[in-house]
Design an enzyme around this catalytic site. Structure first.
Site, PDB file in Angstrom:
ATOM      1  N   CYS A  15       0.906  -1.291  -0.051  1.00  0.00           N
ATOM      2  CA  CYS A  15      -0.052   0.028  -0.092  1.00  0.00           C
ATOM      3  C   CYS A  15       0.754   1.309  -0.183  1.00  0.00           C
ATOM      4  O   CYS A  15       0.496   2.042  -0.866  1.00  0.00           O
ATOM      5  CB  CYS A  15      -0.993  -0.041   1.106  1.00  0.00           C
ATOM      6  SG  CYS A  15      -1.789   1.494   1.538  1.00  0.00           S
ATOM      7  N   TYR A 245      -6.968  30.853   5.050  1.00  0.00           N
ATOM      8  CA  TYR A 245      -7.068  29.703   4.589  1.00  0.00           C
ATOM      9  C   TYR A 245      -7.737  28.962   5.535  1.00  0.00           C
ATOM     10  O   TYR A 245      -7.566  27.738   5.978  1.00  0.00           O
ATOM     11  CB  TYR A 245      -5.586  28.959   4.496  1.00  0.00           C
ATOM     12  CG  TYR A 245      -4.515  29.630   3.855  1.00  0.00           C
ATOM     13  CD1 TYR A 245      -4.188  29.444   2.597  1.00  0.00           C
ATOM     14  CD2 TYR A 245      -3.719  30.553   4.483  1.00  0.00           C
ATOM     15  CE1 TYR A 245      -3.261  29.895   1.679  1.00  0.00           C
ATOM     16  CE2 TYR A 245      -2.493  31.137   3.897  1.00  0.00           C
ATOM     17  CZ  TYR A 245      -2.534  30.858   2.462  1.00  0.00           C
ATOM     18  OH  TYR A 245      -1.495  31.620   1.911  1.00  0.00           O
ATOM     19  N   GLU A 266     -10.754  32.285   1.920  1.00  0.00           N
ATOM     20  CA  GLU A 266     -10.522  30.960   1.505  1.00  0.00           C
ATOM     21  C   GLU A 266     -10.838  30.713  -0.234  1.00  0.00           C
ATOM     22  O   GLU A 266     -11.868  31.577  -0.571  1.00  0.00           O
ATOM     23  CB  GLU A 266     -11.646  29.914   2.101  1.00  0.00           C
ATOM     24  CG  GLU A 266     -11.845  28.695   1.806  1.00  0.00           C
ATOM     25  CD  GLU A 266     -10.658  27.680   1.506  1.00  0.00           C
ATOM     26  OE1 GLU A 266     -10.120  27.552   2.591  1.00  0.00           O
ATOM     27  OE2 GLU A 266     -10.677  27.007   0.649  1.00  0.00           O
ATOM     28  N   CYS A 341       0.889  21.841   8.087  1.00  0.00           N
ATOM     29  CA  CYS A 341       1.022  20.371   8.169  1.00  0.00           C
ATOM     30  C   CYS A 341       2.145  19.658   7.280  1.00  0.00           C
ATOM     31  O   CYS A 341       2.100  18.823   6.754  1.00  0.00           O
ATOM     32  CB  CYS A 341      -0.225  19.829   7.273  1.00  0.00           C
ATOM     33  SG  CYS A 341      -0.624  20.606   5.580  1.00  0.00           S
TER      34      CYS A 341
END
Ligand code: SAH
Length: 384
Positions: A15, A245, A266, A341
């Site tokens: 995977c 964002y 956004e 992130c």
């Protein structure tokens, strides 16, 4: 020496979705904190990452690709890294079990409803992907069928059979995508069942989520992440807050109880529509949302004389851009809370912000994606 550890997932080798399966969870956490220290340590003290008590079944969003296997039988699962070969994953340890069950049901229903799976080589067939999202707090499920045409003959009986098997399904949407390329969702949609969105709850607020809007995939950790971000903002009730964002407005709305007003910006119009609906859904009169590029908006803001005291920014993995960051420096808010992130693009952007008069006072990594190498972090920057 690293401990010998058997990866818990049987699909691990094929995977490729979980790169850290060879490490016990505690070791993954140490490694992620270490990565943040290496990339962000020059800007300030990095706290140990906040892990999960139960690092399984955390994903509220599941994507299955549908295709023909090498014997031309319909199959579904996860793309092998770098290819369009499918690993037929039945049940994934990091995905929500109810979402996985919906995907299995759809796969098993294909012959009875004469649904042909799209074949990339011949360009024939219909169904390409299925996306399922579940609100962990509400239990509501959203099903998105991604297909190459809007014609779906047995649509009514299909939806009836699927919702009978899974009564928690609140909406079924048909998304049209007839283009080649890596993008899963197309821009056109047809509503097959329900209102076209689901609702969920986070940090005491209710949120509506449409198929193409971004929504954090790990709600357990998202609550910790947002509470940390709001805590770092140190709001007193008097501030004008910019949520850049902002997606469906989750961070701004979570902070809105403690601010005078919140303005969100956004790019994705569906998400902005959700954000406006979410302010209404929560009875909030101090939240405004606008559609557009965050950099362009920030530039206008810096020219207009509006001075937000606090700016949250939570850009995609590629990070923010110079236009946004330079205008942000011109606006000179008291505090900036950067939710990221990707620590690499975060480090790049922090370089610019710290050179422009800010100091990273706190850095808190949060494990939003156990078993994968992805790391989320929140940084509090103050002007000095
Ligand atoms: N803060 C939100 C969303 C974070 S994801 C949350 O926690 O849920 C990043 C968001 O940035 C996405 O919704 C994406 O559509 C948006 N985005 C990407 N590029 C953008 C840009 N140039 N200007 C404004 N928003 C952008």
């Amino acid at each position: 020496m690293e401990a010998v550890f058997t990866p818990p997932c049987p699909y691990y080798k094929k995977c490729g979705g979980c790169q850290l399966q060879r490490l016990p969870y505690e070791e993954q956490l140490r490694r992620k904190t270490g990565r943040c220290i290496a990339l962000l340590g020059e800007f300030g003290h990095v706290e140990p990452i906040w892990g999960m008590a139960e690092p399984f079944r955390y994903r509220n969003k599941v994507h299955a690709a549908f295709a023909l296997d090498h014997r031309r039988r319909p199959t579904c699962g996860i793309y092998q890294p770098g290819s369009h070969a499918i690993v037929p994953v039945e049940d994934c340890l990091i995905e929500d079990a109810a979402c996985d069950a919906v995907i299995r049901s759809i796969r098993d229903m294909l012959p009875a409803f004469k649904i042909k799976v799209f074949d990339e080589r011949s360009g024939t067939g219909w169904l390409r992907h299925v996306l399922v999202r579940r609100g962990f707090a509400t239990g509501e499920i959203l099903v998105v069928l991604v297909a190459v045409s809007p014609i779906f003959q047995l649509q009514k009986t299909f939806v009836k059979a699927l919702t009978e098997q899974h009564p928690q399904i609140r909406s079924v949407v048909l998304n049209l995508n007839d283009r080649f390329g890596p993008v899963v969702l197309g821009t056109r949609e047809k509503l097959l069942y329900g209102p076209g969105y689901i609702e969920d709850e986070l940090c005491g607020h209710r949120f509506r989520i449409s198929p193409r809007s971004f929504y954090q995939i790990n709600p357990v950790q998202t609550e910790k992440l947002y509470r940390c971000a709001v805590d770092f903002a140190a709001l007193t009730g008097k501030e004008t807050v910019l949520d850049a964002y902002c997606g469906i407005g989750t961070i701004g709305i979570t902070a809105s109880d403690k601010a005078r007003q919140v303005i969100g910006v956004e790019l994705n119009r569906d998400a902005v529509r959700d954000a406006i609906g979410n302010a209404r859904l929560n009875g909030l009169k101090n939240c405004w949302f606008t559609a557009g590029d965050a950099g362009e908006y920030m530039e206008q803001t810096s020219r207009s004389g509006l001075r937000p005291e606090v700016v949250f920014l939570d850009p995609p993995r590629s990070g923010s851009d110079e236009r946004f960051l330079r205008s942000l420096l011109k606006c000179a808010p008291e505090r900036i809370v950067y939710v990221s992130c990707d620590p690499a693009t975060l480090a790049r952007d922090l370089k610019l912000l710290t050179a422009g008069g800010y100091r990273a006072e706190k850095i808190q990594p949060v494990d939003m994606f156990p078993w994968t190498e992805h790391v989320e972090s929140v940084v509090k920057l103050i002007r000095h």
